[in-house]
Design a protein around this motif. Structure first.
Motif, mmCIF file in Angstrom:
data_model
loop_
_atom_site.group_PDB
_atom_site.id
_atom_site.type_symbol
_atom_site.label_atom_id
_atom_site.label_comp_id
_atom_site.label_asym_id
_atom_site.label_seq_id
_atom_site.Cartn_x
_atom_site.Cartn_y
_atom_site.Cartn_z
ATOM 1 N N ARG A 78 20.106 -54.743 -25.887
ATOM 2 C CA ARG A 78 21.604 -54.607 -26.098
ATOM 3 C C ARG A 78 22.172 -54.185 -24.498
ATOM 4 O O ARG A 78 23.152 -54.670 -24.353
ATOM 5 C CB ARG A 78 21.900 -53.504 -27.147
ATOM 6 N N THR A 92 22.270 -57.453 -22.710
ATOM 7 C CA THR A 92 23.480 -58.044 -23.107
ATOM 8 C C THR A 92 24.786 -57.303 -22.416
ATOM 9 O O THR A 92 25.396 -58.294 -21.841
ATOM 10 C CB THR A 92 23.633 -58.305 -24.397
ATOM 11 N N ARG A 141 31.308 -57.438 -24.859
ATOM 12 C CA ARG A 141 30.755 -57.248 -26.214
ATOM 13 C C ARG A 141 31.126 -55.915 -26.861
ATOM 14 O O ARG A 141 30.589 -55.814 -28.126
ATOM 15 C CB ARG A 141 29.210 -57.639 -26.170
ATOM 16 N N ASP A 162 24.623 -54.028 -35.216
ATOM 17 C CA ASP A 162 25.936 -54.380 -34.560
ATOM 18 C C ASP A 162 26.780 -53.407 -35.266
ATOM 19 O O ASP A 162 26.451 -52.880 -36.507
ATOM 20 C CB ASP A 162 26.515 -55.668 -34.649
ATOM 21 N N THR A 198 26.406 -57.251 -30.245
ATOM 22 C CA THR A 198 25.194 -58.062 -29.284
ATOM 23 C C THR A 198 24.383 -58.829 -30.013
ATOM 24 O O THR A 198 23.351 -59.345 -29.338
ATOM 25 C CB THR A 198 24.784 -56.879 -28.222
ATOM 26 N N SER A 199 24.185 -58.695 -31.173
ATOM 27 C CA SER A 199 23.174 -59.330 -31.824
ATOM 28 C C SER A 199 24.009 -60.283 -33.280
ATOM 29 O O SER A 199 23.567 -60.109 -34.235
ATOM 30 C CB SER A 199 22.167 -58.518 -32.500
ATOM 31 N N ASP A 222 20.857 -61.996 -29.230
ATOM 32 C CA ASP A 222 21.981 -62.537 -28.970
ATOM 33 C C ASP A 222 22.079 -64.056 -29.197
ATOM 34 O O ASP A 222 22.208 -64.768 -28.244
ATOM 35 C CB ASP A 222 22.057 -62.232 -27.465
ATOM 36 N N SER A 282 25.229 -65.327 -29.824
ATOM 37 C CA SER A 282 26.746 -65.315 -29.546
ATOM 38 C C SER A 282 27.075 -66.563 -29.407
ATOM 39 O O SER A 282 26.249 -67.408 -28.718
ATOM 40 C CB SER A 282 27.199 -64.126 -28.673
#
Lengths: 316, 358, 193
Positions: free
Chosen positions: B71, B74, B81, B160, B179-180, B240, B242
């Motif tokens: 985290r 990221t 985020r 998250d 972040t996940s 991640d 995203s």
């Protein structure tokens, strides 16, 4: 922080006005209470000799406080009995069962300014609002309509109020609602809590002035009349018939015979107790059902509504 | 349960993330039946469930330290985020209190919280032993923490977190530490209401799922959190996934073959819980992500067979929405030999207490 | 493509004056005005004409408008003028917008910052269906997109233009179309003329 009911002890009761009793409550085991938000209420189970009342009261304690809850109970002359019980019977050391705090009247966190109008005991939710706004530095104003003799009654809870105004029924002292509502900036949220007549007047004046409905909030409190002509309710699923007396609500009658019914606000606002009507004509007293649902006659909010017909058959 | 952390494992680059036998057996497998369809599958978040992963309000497992580090990486690359709209400060403190109290109560060897009072203005001391943190601060005063309270505590938690403000009979996604995520953008979605941010989900709107779920959530009570599972699949144990970093992980989807699917294709399960927050009246929405390769998953025979059946019968719109289309055939081909067609017991539990050695 | 199954997509409806006591501001993207449209607006806003201001943005010099009229050259100029309104908005005021989506949302965003709530803003789409597209990868926006696939003005990636819409950004989501297999880009088609 998981749970449904709280065991409370009465720490103190004191009368802050002839019909107003201030009650302080703590956890019976001496532990911490769940924190609560501005505008929250708890439902107290008041065990009288012959019957039980379940009444919801606004928490007036500082939001987030976990050692004590405070409420103020007004003695209602035409009381269903709960408020009379608090005034006549409840004493320090008594034990009570309460729900965890609920909140159907939380302040709008996006507001740029909070405009509060209180009528009489309807001031109680705003006592916790003011503490919240003062801590967060949020712009607010409180306008209180009450008896001239009661203007000082709530002072201990309002010391942090940034803009406090009192009105009473005398020339030069009445609240001019349209004038107050006419000149408010965008981003203002309006809250009203008081007798039905005041609530209706404020809501109508806001609509007339062009306030978006999304910015007008009302808490219908306490004396939502739940008593009336006795009638019979038949619970079709459990096959039980119950007589609903003139001073109890349909929900209370259902609970009295031991049936469980989901409920939350007990004031006709939240919609949790909505129940199907299979036969009979409901007399709607809630604030939840829409016009079409009322006319349809197939739903009822047993916490406040009753029957026009002698008998109701419920899908319960 | 004693916790033995695996601080060196990674969720990017060489992807050294693996599940121990105990972690496999406690995995929150999401399919009670051989077919999958959306439903309002919400139940009370009580201290029990089909596996150990359900049993604590905020679960912490062997991946805790590694996930917190991932985290941080990221966030270093993309601070966006974590987003919090300005009216959410009270909800930030609510979140910090809820997480610290529960983590300290459930994992006393790892965390401790000492309070000199409960109301805003009280001095609190927080100790996080796995991450080597000791922090004194004033509850309610953001200046006494190294960053705002929501970011502070969610950097020290797995999964998250989103916070929804409740107004106008709707929920607004007004804060998040994301972040996940399974391919949705916080930066794009922040500020949206419940219907808007669920807009792209196929089929469920027509079924009225979101109307019912919203109505239910608006009445969510303090002290009575609820939970549900959601799932998708990921290539590699990558937290991640995203849309922001899609150019980096998208090509992995084209790299799956029948030979490598067992180690590459991961079932990604989100244990989503919902909590009414006490001071703000907002709703906290933790999304705890569990990753497991289908090779690890299939060590529980019931789960391997059931996954094969669920994926075989998945409506194509859902496969497309979840991004599975490209590698679904290879995944099915890898799973097929494990499925003897035997009838499986309803329910999500593993139905075994020990894994056969590999 | 104005109708979509994706419910994050705003719906627009014909403007009608709400007869509230507050001030009424109508902002029209002039070059989207079809013949007769100004007359239709004039009829719709007659009940509040005494409290109405009309801003015409990039309108032909001959365009007529109702109430107190102000002419502005560009949407940016209109946004700056909204931002600069000295007295701010009142709770009973209303803002009406007509034009393309990028035009309307540029102004709605500014008005929101000034405190106006969504329930005080009304919108009617007119003119092109062109979109503003927000790149999920570099977070830059690309204007005037009329095709299903667009080249990002920020990072140059080929973006698939999705229907998912953010009111805060006033933009549709764009996602790299060939991330999984580089170069595998579908045919570009004009779908938002």
């Amino acid at each position: 922080m998981i749970g449904e009911t709280l065991e409370l002890t009465v720490v103190a009761v004191d009368d802050i006005a002839p019909s107003l009793r201030h009650v302080r409550l703590a956890a019976a085991d001496g532990g911490q209470l769940p924190p609560a938000a501005a505008g929250a209420n708890i439902q107290l189970r008041l065990q009288g000799e012959a019957r039980t009342w379940r009444n919801a009261y606004s928490l007036i304690s500082q939001p987030g406080r976990r050692d004590e809850y405070e409420i103020i109970v007004r003695r209602v002359p035409e009381s269903r009995g709960g408020s009379a019980f608090v005034h006549e019977v409840l004493k320090p050391g008594d034990r009570l069962v309460a729900s965890w705090p609920g909140n159907l009247f939380a302040p709008q966190r996006t507001a740029r300014h909070h405009l509060m109008i209180a009528g009489g005991i309807g001031i109680t939710p705003f006592l916790s609002y003011v503490a919240d706004f003062a801590h967060n530095g949020t712009s607010h104003a409180l306008h209180v309509c009450c008896r001239e003799s009661e203007t000082g009654t709530f002072a201990p809870w309002l010391q942090a109020c940034g803009d406090l105004n009192y009105y009473w029924d005398a020339d030069g002292h009445r609240l001019d609602i349209p004038a107050l509502l006419a000149q408010q900036p965008a981003g203002t949220h309006l809250y009203v809590c008081g007798p039905a007549a005041l609530n209706d007047e404020v809501i109508q004046a806001a609509a007339d002035a062009g306030w978006p409905a999304s910015h007008v909030h009302c808490e219908h409190f306490g004396a939502a009349l739940s008593g009336g002509t006795p009638f019979t309710a038949f619970l079709s699923r459990s096959g039980i018939e119950v007589e609903v007396g003139e001073s109890e609500s349909l929900l209370e009658a259902i609970e009295r015979i031991g049936a469980t019914a989901p409920c939350l606000c007990r004031g006709g606002a939240c919609g949790v107790c909505v129940t199907g009507v299979l036969e009979g004509e409901p007399e709607h007293r809630d604030h939840y059902l829409g016009a079409a649902e009322r006319e349809g006659g197939q739903l009822i909010m047993p916490c406040v509504s009753r029957a026009r017909s002698a008998r109701l058959v419920l899908d319960l | 349960m004693s916790l033995v952390f695996k601080p060196e494992e990674t969720f990017r680059g060489d992807y050294t993330y693996r599940n121990s036998d105990a972690a496999i057996l406690r995995f929150p497998f999401p399919f009670p039946e051989d077919r999958y369809m959306y439903s309002v599958n919400i139940e009370p978040h009580v201290r029990s469930g089909p596996t150990d992963a359900f049993c604590r309000p905020f679960d912490i497992d062997e991946h805790y330290i590694a996930e917190c580090r991932d985290r941080a990486l990221t966030l270093e690359q993309d601070p966006g985020r974590c987003q919090v709209l300005p009216h959410m400060m009270t909800a930030q403190w609510d979140t910090l209190e809820l997480l610290m109290e529960n983590m300290a109560a459930d994992y006393p060897e790892q965390f401790s919280l000492t309070k000199e009072g409960d109301v805003f203005g009280s001095r609190w001391t927080w100790i996080n032993r796995p991450l080597g943190i000791e922090q004194q601060f004033i509850f309610g005063d953001p200046d006494t923490l190294p960053c705002e309270p929501f970011e502070y505590i969610t950097r020290q938690a797995q999964g998250d977190f989103a916070i929804c403000d409740q107004r106008e009979d709707n929920l607004y996604l007004d804060a998040g530490m994301i972040t996940s995520q399974a391919d949705w953008s916080l930066e794009f979605n922040v500020g949206m209401n419940f219907m808007e941010w669920h807009g792209p989900v196929p089929l469920a709107h027509q079924a009225g799922v979101f109307e019912r779920a919203l109505k239910y959530l608006l009445m969510l009570r303090l002290g009575q959190p609820v939970r549900r599972l959601n799932w998708t699949m990921s290539i590699n144990p990558r937290l991640d996934t995203s849309p922001e970093s899609y150019p980096a992980w998208g090509p992995d989807r084209a790299s799956v073959t029948v030979e490598n699917a067992g180690g590459k294709v991961h079932l990604r399960v989100e244990l989503q819980t919902l909590w009414r927050l006490p001071r703000s009246n907002a709703i906290l929405f933790p999304i705890r992500c569990f990753l497991i390769s289908i090779e690890e998953l299939a060590r529980v025979p019931k789960w391997g067979k059931r996954l094969h059946r669920v994926l075989s019968s998945l409506p194509p719109e859902l496969a497309e929405y979840k991004g599975l289309t490209r590698y679904l055939p290879a995944t099915l081909a890898w799973l097929a030999p494990l499925d003897d067609g035997a009838e499986l017991a309803t329910g999500t539990g593993p139905d075994i207490t020990e894994l056969a050695p590999v | 493509m104005m109708q979509s199954q994706i419910v994050s997509r705003p719906r627009y409806r014909e403007l009608a004056a709400e007869d509230t006591a507050g001030a009424h501001l109508l902002i029209v993207e002039g070059d989207t005005l079809a013949p007769g449209q100004m007359a239709a607006l004039a009829a719709a806003f007659a009940p509040v004409a005494d409290r109405l201001q009309t801003w015409l943005v990039s309108a032909p010099a001959t365009a007529l408008a109702l109430g107190k009229v102000r002419k502005l050259q560009t949407v940016d100029e209109a946004a700056a003028a909204l931002d600069a309104l000295q007295e701010g908005f009142g709770i009973a005021d209303r803002l009406y917008l007509q034009g393309t989506e990028p035009f309307m949302w540029s102004l709605a965003t500014v008005a929101g910052r000034a405190g106006l709530s969504a329930s005080q803003i009304r919108m009617q789409h007119a003119g092109s269906l062109k979109r503003r597209v927000w790149c999920t990868h570099c977070h830059q926006t690309t204007e005037n997109v009329t095709t299903n696939i667009a080249t990002c003005a920020g990072c140059g990636r080929e973006l698939l233009v999705r229907d998912h819409f953010s009111r805060r950004l006033g933009a549709f989501m764009g996602v790299m179309v060939d991330a999984e297999v580089p170069g595998e880009v579908p045919q570009r088609e004009e779908v938002f003329p």
